[in-house]
Design a protein around this motif. Structure first.
Motif, PDB file in Angstrom:
ATOM      1  N   HIS A 227      -9.045  -5.670   2.824  1.00  8.78           N
ATOM      2  CA  HIS A 227      -8.884  -4.063   3.447  1.00  8.78           C
ATOM      3  C   HIS A 227      -7.708  -3.826   3.600  1.00  8.78           C
ATOM      4  CE1 HIS A 227     -13.386  -5.210   4.950  1.00  8.78           C
ATOM      5  NE2 HIS A 227     -13.292  -4.404   4.144  1.00  8.78           N
ATOM      6  N   CYS A 228      -6.879  -4.570   3.093  1.00  9.59           N
ATOM      7  CA  CYS A 228      -5.175  -4.218   3.495  1.00  9.59           C
ATOM      8  C   CYS A 228      -5.003  -3.318   1.984  1.00  9.59           C
ATOM      9  CB  CYS A 228      -4.414  -5.401   3.240  1.00  9.59           C
ATOM     10  SG  CYS A 228      -4.746  -6.568   4.837  1.00  9.59           S
ATOM     11  N   HIS A 229      -3.789  -2.891   2.118  1.00  9.51           N
ATOM     12  CA  HIS A 229      -3.301  -2.140   0.887  1.00  9.51           C
ATOM     13  C   HIS A 229      -3.237  -3.046  -0.503  1.00  9.51           C
ATOM     14  CE1 HIS A 229      -2.467   1.399   3.332  1.00  9.51           C
ATOM     15  NE2 HIS A 229      -1.596   0.660   4.179  1.00  9.51           N
ATOM     16  N   ALA A 230      -3.569  -2.574  -1.531  1.00  5.81           N
ATOM     17  CA  ALA A 230      -3.749  -3.524  -2.603  1.00  5.81           C
ATOM     18  C   ALA A 230      -2.303  -3.783  -3.204  1.00  5.81           C
ATOM     19  CB  ALA A 230      -4.665  -2.966  -3.982  1.00  5.81           C
ATOM     20  N   ARG A 231      -2.230  -5.105  -3.484  1.00  9.02           N
ATOM     21  CA  ARG A 231      -0.887  -5.414  -4.139  1.00  9.02           C
ATOM     22  C   ARG A 231      -0.919  -7.001  -5.031  1.00  9.02           C
ATOM     23  NH1 ARG A 231       0.323  -1.862  -1.562  1.00  9.02           N
ATOM     24  NH2 ARG A 231       1.458  -1.818   0.478  1.00  9.02           N
ATOM     25  N   LEU A 232      -0.391  -6.627  -6.264  1.00  8.80           N
ATOM     26  CA  LEU A 232      -0.691  -7.692  -7.217  1.00  8.80           C
ATOM     27  C   LEU A 232       0.835  -8.086  -7.597  1.00  8.80           C
ATOM     28  CD1 LEU A 232      -2.001  -9.398  -9.320  1.00  8.80           C
ATOM     29  CD2 LEU A 232      -1.759  -7.469 -11.013  1.00  8.80           C
ATOM     30  N   PRO A 233       1.255  -9.379  -7.099  1.00  6.04           N
ATOM     31  CA  PRO A 233       2.774  -9.830  -7.593  1.00  6.04           C
ATOM     32  C   PRO A 233       2.317 -10.481  -9.156  1.00  6.04           C
ATOM     33  CG  PRO A 233       1.862 -10.579  -5.491  1.00  6.04           C
ATOM     34  CD  PRO A 233       0.717 -10.107  -6.205  1.00  6.04           C
ATOM     35  N   PHE A 260      -8.202  -3.562  -6.659  1.00  5.85           N
ATOM     36  CA  PHE A 260      -7.848  -2.619  -7.990  1.00  5.85           C
ATOM     37  C   PHE A 260      -9.090  -2.159  -8.764  1.00  5.85           C
ATOM     38  CE2 PHE A 260      -3.880  -4.786  -7.019  1.00  5.85           C
ATOM     39  CZ  PHE A 260      -3.156  -3.959  -6.996  1.00  5.85           C
ATOM     40  N   HIS A 261      -8.974  -0.848  -9.112  1.00 10.23           N
ATOM     41  CA  HIS A 261     -10.253  -0.200  -9.931  1.00 10.23           C
ATOM     42  C   HIS A 261      -9.596   0.243 -11.127  1.00 10.23           C
ATOM     43  CE1 HIS A 261     -12.511  -0.078  -6.361  1.00 10.23           C
ATOM     44  NE2 HIS A 261     -11.226  -0.001  -5.604  1.00 10.23           N
ATOM     45  N   VAL A 262     -10.445   0.268 -12.237  1.00 15.30           N
ATOM     46  CA  VAL A 262     -10.071   0.748 -13.448  1.00 15.30           C
ATOM     47  C   VAL A 262      -9.961   2.416 -13.064  1.00 15.30           C
ATOM     48  CG1 VAL A 262     -10.870   1.316 -15.819  1.00 15.30           C
ATOM     49  CG2 VAL A 262     -11.225  -0.772 -14.908  1.00 15.30           C
ATOM     50  N   VAL A 268       4.688   0.663 -10.186  1.00 23.63           N
ATOM     51  CA  VAL A 268       5.313  -0.630 -10.544  1.00 23.63           C
ATOM     52  C   VAL A 268       6.535  -1.011  -9.810  1.00 23.63           C
ATOM     53  CG1 VAL A 268       6.179  -2.485 -12.242  1.00 23.63           C
ATOM     54  CG2 VAL A 268       4.265  -0.979 -12.874  1.00 23.63           C
ATOM     55  N   LEU A 269       6.687  -1.865  -8.721  1.00 22.97           N
ATOM     56  CA  LEU A 269       7.840  -1.944  -7.920  1.00 22.97           C
ATOM     57  C   LEU A 269       8.805  -3.245  -8.207  1.00 22.97           C
ATOM     58  CD1 LEU A 269       6.298  -0.883  -4.581  1.00 22.97           C
ATOM     59  CD2 LEU A 269       7.827   0.534  -5.990  1.00 22.97           C
ATOM     60  N   PRO A 270      10.028  -3.086  -8.118  1.00 25.85           N
ATOM     61  CA  PRO A 270      10.738  -2.070  -7.731  1.00 25.85           C
ATOM     62  C   PRO A 270      11.137  -0.925  -8.429  1.00 25.85           C
ATOM     63  CG  PRO A 270      12.269  -3.786  -8.137  1.00 25.85           C
ATOM     64  CD  PRO A 270      11.021  -4.131  -8.601  1.00 25.85           C
ATOM     65  N   SER A 271      10.812  -0.895  -9.919  1.00 25.58           N
ATOM     66  CA  SER A 271      11.169   0.225 -10.676  1.00 25.58           C
ATOM     67  C   SER A 271      10.872   1.530 -10.500  1.00 25.58           C
ATOM     68  CB  SER A 271      10.683  -0.211 -11.820  1.00 25.58           C
ATOM     69  OG  SER A 271       9.570   0.006 -12.285  1.00 25.58           O
ATOM     70  N   VAL A 313       1.007  -1.648  -7.313  1.00 27.59           N
ATOM     71  CA  VAL A 313       0.554  -1.521  -5.986  1.00 27.59           C
ATOM     72  C   VAL A 313      -0.372   0.036  -6.321  1.00 27.59           C
ATOM     73  CG1 VAL A 313       2.195  -2.693  -4.767  1.00 27.59           C
ATOM     74  CG2 VAL A 313       2.402  -0.259  -5.190  1.00 27.59           C
ATOM     75  N   PRO A 314      -1.159   0.429  -5.807  1.00 25.86           N
ATOM     76  CA  PRO A 314      -1.643   1.818  -5.851  1.00 25.86           C
ATOM     77  C   PRO A 314      -0.670   2.741  -5.260  1.00 25.86           C
ATOM     78  CG  PRO A 314      -3.373   0.313  -4.382  1.00 25.86           C
ATOM     79  CD  PRO A 314      -1.718  -0.179  -4.627  1.00 25.86           C
TER      80      PRO A 314
END
Length: 444
Positions: A227-233, A260-262, A268-271, A313-314
């Motif tokens: 339920h947190c903000h989505a994050r993918l390192p 994450f959803h299609v 993309v961070l940090p760019s 991230v979203p």
């Protein structure tokens, strides 16, 4: 207990929990009793414990040896390391960490509880709430452990008196509430005898609450990262060298939080570059959605520059990037952490150079007082720090996500872990002193 099938195990939830308490309060015995009475001990393990107990001249098996596995611990009769155990019942899977009680091993307790959804804090019914009990309650509050169980142990040694239990439970709950602990459940037990650990006690008919195992099986996992903000390192960029998929470019990693959803717009961070999720591969198969703890590969609509260490991230929930991080840390290395210390900061899959710009305060866990501007933190110290990084980092607040709101500091010379940090966490530290300039190439 009946055998658990693979299908049943896959449908159960996972609870990570830690035990803590003063020396000789019975943490390891409680864990041993929990494993033994829930039929989670293999025959050869129990036989080994029986042999070790017999060699000590003990008539009954010492269940504490199921977790006190290190030779030094067995010789001293105390727990000095974090012992992890894995077991399951038909209702839930468990990962438990049996942590040390000595004050000089505070760093081990932080390690064990940092990922826990629940902490069991033991109190000897004969001694009540002591200094180390308050330390462990403070650490549980600081680490934002959602659930705390107060296990009042050795009730058999106080004749199972209800008033003894009630007084201890009232004192601890009042203290924990002041610290901000959201939930405390008090349970009277005797780990040695087995009262209220797995089976209800026949000696305390005045208690109508759950046993320890019943509570562990039913407590809601409130800190649900899905339920947190989505994050993918991003851990790895996949570019298969074959003619079947010549244009395939996937970004692989374990989802640290959220889902994450299609078709979802992502940044993309940090760019700060944006795109949309064109596909999600999970175990080699395409899926429409993936969520926290799953290891996946994201495919994006646009061909943009992404490498290990980036964070996907979203777009609607993108965190701000910063080079200035304020955090509460627990120093775990023997060498001190000082103002001006040059370190490496690892956040997710990204590691950057950093400088410790200030140490505004050190927390005294005995009475929760603050020692302003100590200049350094030594092993087991908890303090407030200001850090300047060489590159911007997309960090969350630890209160929002314990995964992407945490980091570690590393010695750049030998790779040793120095400090564990929690972004944004505060215990009302005083205002920091003005930063001093550095002129040796590390002043960012």
């Amino acid at each position: 207990m009946s055998t658990i099938t693979t299908e049943e195990l896959s449908e159960t939830t996972l609870l990570r929990f830690a035990t803590a308490g003063s020396v000789d309060d019975g943490k390891s015995t409680l864990v041993g009793r929990l494993l033994h009475d829930s039929k989670s001990v293999l025959t050869d393990q129990l036989e080994a414990v029986e042999r070790a107990s017999a060699s000590r001249g003990q008539e009954a098996p010492d269940l504490a040896l199921l977790t006190d596995g290190l030779r030094a611990e067995r010789e001293q009769g105390i727990t000095i390391d974090v012992a992890y155990r894995y077991f399951a019942t038909p209702l839930r899977r468990f990962i438990l960490a049996d942590t040390p009680g000595h004050v000089q091993y505070t760093r081990n307790m932080v390690t064990g509880a940092s990922t826990a959804e629940l902490t069991v804090i033991l109190v000897d019914a004969r001694n009540g709430v002591v200094e180390q009990t308050r330390r462990h309650a403070a650490l549980a509050a600081l680490l934002r452990v959602p659930h705390v169980v107060l296990a009042v142990n050795k009730m058999d040694l106080v004749a199972y008196e209800e008033k003894v239990f009630a007084a201890i439970a009232e004192e601890f709950t009042a203290y924990a509430t002041e610290l901000g602990v959201p939930e405390v459940t008090a349970i009277p037990i005797s780990a040695l005898v087995g009262d209220n650990v797995v089976e209800p006690s026949a000696n305390m008919d005045w208690y109508g609450g759950p046993t320890v195992l019943e509570h562990l099986e039913t407590v809601p996992v409130s800190h649900d990262l899905s339920h947190c903000h989505a994050r993918l390192p991003v851990q790895y960029v996949i570019r298969p060298q074959n003619s079947d998929h010549p244009d395939y470019r996937g970004y692989a990693g374990q989802i640290a939080a959220g889902s994450f959803h299609v078709g979802e717009q992502v940044t993309v961070l940090p760019s700060g570059r944006t795109s949309k999720v064109a596909g999600i591969d999970l175990l080699g198969e395409p899926v429409d959605v993936a969520w926290t703890t799953q290891s996946v590969t994201l495919l994006l609509e646009d061909d943009i520059d992404i490498s290990r260490g980036d964070l996907i991230v979203p777009t609607k929930d993108a965190p701000a990037t910063t080079q200035d991080i304020e955090a509460t840390v627990c120093h775990v290395a023997d060498a001190p952490l000082t103002v001006g210390h040059r370190v490496l900061l690892k956040h997710g899959t990204r590691t950057v150079k950093a400088i410790v710009k200030d140490i505004p305060s050190r927390l005294t866990l005995d009475d929760l007082s603050l020692h302003p501007h100590p200049g350094q933190l030594v092993a087991n110290d908890i303090g407030r720090v200001k850090i300047r990084t060489a590159e911007p980092l997309p960090v969350d607040s630890y209160s929002d996500s314990r995964r992407t709101g945490s980091f570690i500091l590393i010695d750049p010379n030998d790779g040793q872990t120095l400090t564990a940090g929690m972004v944004g966490e505060s215990f009302a530290a005083p205002e920091p002193v003005k930063d001093e300039a550095d002129d040796d190439g590390w002043d960012f």
